[in-house]
Design an enzyme around this catalytic site. Structure first.
Site, PDB file in Angstrom:
ATOM      1  N   ASP A  36       0.850  -1.183   0.000  1.00 47.65           N
ATOM      2  CA  ASP A  36       0.000   0.000   0.000  1.00 47.65           C
ATOM      3  C   ASP A  36       0.899   1.251   0.000  1.00 47.65           C
ATOM      4  O   ASP A  36       1.820   1.346   0.816  1.00 47.65           O
ATOM      5  CB  ASP A  36      -0.862  -0.047   1.282  1.00 47.65           C
ATOM      6  CG  ASP A  36      -2.012   0.927   1.261  1.00 47.65           C
ATOM      7  OD1 ASP A  36      -2.373   1.416   0.188  1.00 47.65           O
ATOM      8  OD2 ASP A  36      -2.580   1.170   2.357  1.00 47.65           O
ATOM      9  N   HIS A  37       0.652   2.177  -0.906  1.00 49.94           N
ATOM     10  CA  HIS A  37       1.417   3.436  -0.975  1.00 49.94           C
ATOM     11  C   HIS A  37       2.937   3.257  -1.037  1.00 49.94           C
ATOM     12  O   HIS A  37       3.666   3.856  -0.242  1.00 49.94           O
ATOM     13  CB  HIS A  37       1.059   4.362   0.191  1.00 49.94           C
ATOM     14  CG  HIS A  37      -0.316   4.929   0.084  1.00 49.94           C
ATOM     15  ND1 HIS A  37      -0.649   5.914  -0.800  1.00 49.94           N
ATOM     16  CD2 HIS A  37      -1.462   4.603   0.727  1.00 49.94           C
ATOM     17  CE1 HIS A  37      -1.935   6.190  -0.689  1.00 49.94           C
ATOM     18  NE2 HIS A  37      -2.462   5.403   0.217  1.00 49.94           N
ATOM     19  N   SER A  81      -9.215   2.548   8.441  1.00 46.61           N
ATOM     20  CA  SER A  81      -9.562   3.273   9.673  1.00 46.61           C
ATOM     21  C   SER A  81     -10.707   2.619  10.444  1.00 46.61           C
ATOM     22  O   SER A  81     -10.682   2.570  11.680  1.00 46.61           O
ATOM     23  CB  SER A  81      -9.925   4.720   9.352  1.00 46.61           C
ATOM     24  OG  SER A  81      -8.805   5.387   8.825  1.00 46.61           O
ATOM     25  N   HIS A  95      -8.192   9.857   3.645  1.00 42.24           N
ATOM     26  CA  HIS A  95      -7.484   8.965   4.582  1.00 42.24           C
ATOM     27  C   HIS A  95      -7.786   9.317   6.046  1.00 42.24           C
ATOM     28  O   HIS A  95      -7.978  10.476   6.380  1.00 42.24           O
ATOM     29  CB  HIS A  95      -5.978   9.063   4.365  1.00 42.24           C
ATOM     30  CG  HIS A  95      -5.501   8.372   3.115  1.00 42.24           C
ATOM     31  ND1 HIS A  95      -4.691   8.973   2.193  1.00 42.24           N
ATOM     32  CD2 HIS A  95      -5.731   7.127   2.645  1.00 42.24           C
ATOM     33  CE1 HIS A  95      -4.430   8.120   1.207  1.00 42.24           C
ATOM     34  NE2 HIS A  95      -5.058   6.994   1.455  1.00 42.24           N
TER      35      HIS A  95
HETATM   36 ZN   LIG Z   1      -4.418   5.079   0.719  1.00 41.42          ZN
END
Ligand SMILES: [Zn+2]
Length: 347
Positions: free
Chosen positions: A117-118, A295, A213
């Site tokens: 991720d990222h 989250s 985010h």
């Molecule tokens: Zn993201």
């Protein structure tokens, strides 16, 4: 551990190329993992989205794998750069392999992807692929357009040699998550997507249509709703690159009952708001093939642990609070799979 030579047939792919100065230590196929290509094709056809859930410890992985086996859903296990540093790369690799084995033992060998991720650099991507990742994101969205293309192209060229799928990004989400942060939303410009996809060769594209985010997605007053997602941008993108898999990041809904439970048992979360599940359901039926939810899981774990600590202050066996946290996380993921993403019974 010595250099691991891959023996699985991979067509033309040569996994040991000392001339190029790198070697694959473990290829994802050896771990029983899959890339995203086939999954996205099916998701596009079936009008649902594959869940992408982040993990960095045992209980999170148990919750994800348990929820996906029970609902027969394919799954993308996501690891951020921060999670990789937190949990140890070798441990994560074998945890992913372990989840494949657990699924097999259950009798439901759901497809499992291990995804970065990222990713923020070529070196990080390369290191992930060398240690068993089957999919990577290269996030050059903060760079000027041409530099984003250049970095993404470099990652695609390397990744595709090993049959690893690549997610690129255009547009910037607001909010904070691990090392990624931006104060403002920069919506994806639909006029750029066709050129970007063609010149980079990416397999999927993360776009910015108003998701965000973190748990503090929008500055809202009590009773106010956050702005709706920009479905007009999503539709415009879909017209320009028909049938191309789109990814939504920052797609947590920040359920009020979970936030209330955190605050009831001593927490202090204020003015949180997320993306309504109705909107996400609508997105999942469109070209959106992958939806990232992190989250909401963090909140569910925190709420469950706070409740145990509050009600049983003399408890000190970690299983007695991590266990309920894991159970509550698993229920949340089952709900997302069945009621939001629609990926149940697709494995
Ligand atoms: Zn993201």
């Amino acid at each position: 551990m010595g250099i691991f030579l891959l023996t699985v047939a991979l067509g033309e792919t040569n996994l040991l190329e000392p001339d190029k100065g790198f070697m694959i230590m473990v290829h994802y196929k050896e771990l029983g993992l899959v890339n995203t290509k086939g999954l996205f094709k099916e998701a596009m056809k079936g009008e649902y989205a594959i869940p992408a859930f982040n993990f960095n410890n045992l209980e999170q992985l148990q919750a994800i794998v348990g929820a996906c086996i029970e609902t027969r859903s394919p799954v993308i296990l996501q690891v951020s750069k921060g999670a990789r540093e937190y949990a140890n790369q070798t441990l994560l690799q074998y945890m992913a392999k372990g989840s494949v084995e657990v699924a097999r033992e259950s009798g439901y060998a759901i497809p499992i992807v291990l995804h970065l991720d990222h990713g923020d650099s070529f070196d990080l991507v390369k290191s992930c692929i060398e240690t068993g990742f089957s999919s990577v994101m290269i996030d050059g969205s903060h760079l000027p357009y041409e530099e984003n293309i250049k970095l993404t192209r470099q990652v695609v060229d390397f990744s595709h040699e090993y049959d690893v799928s690549v997610e690129g990004e255009l547009g910037v989400l607001s909010g904070i998550e691990d090392d990624v942060s931006s104060e403002h939303t920069h919506y994806t410009k639909p006029e750029e997507v066709e050129d970007f996809v063609k010149r980079t060769g990416v397999d999927s594209l993360a776009i910015s249509i108003g998701t965000s985010h973190g748990a503090y997605k929008f500055k809202v007053k009590l009773g106010e709703c956050p702005p709706p997602l920009r479905f007009d941008i999503l539709e415009d993108v879909g017209r320009r690159i028909p049938g191309f898999p789109i990814v939504l990041h920052g797609a947590s809904s920040i359920p009020q009952n979970i936030v209330d439970q955190i605050n009831k048992y001593g927490g202090k979360l204020e003015n949180t708001a997320g993306i309504s599940e109705d909107q996400l359901r609508r997105a999942a039926k469109s070209a959106v093939c992958k939806i990232n939810i992190d989250s909401d899981g963090r909140l569910a774990v925190t709420a469950a642990i706070r409740k145990v600590f509050y009600e049983k202050p003399n408890e000190f066996d970690p299983r007695k609070y991590l266990g309920p946290a894991r159970d509550s996380l698993k229920e949340l993921y089952k709900h997302k799979i069945i009621n939001v993403l629609g990926s149940n019974d697709k494995a």
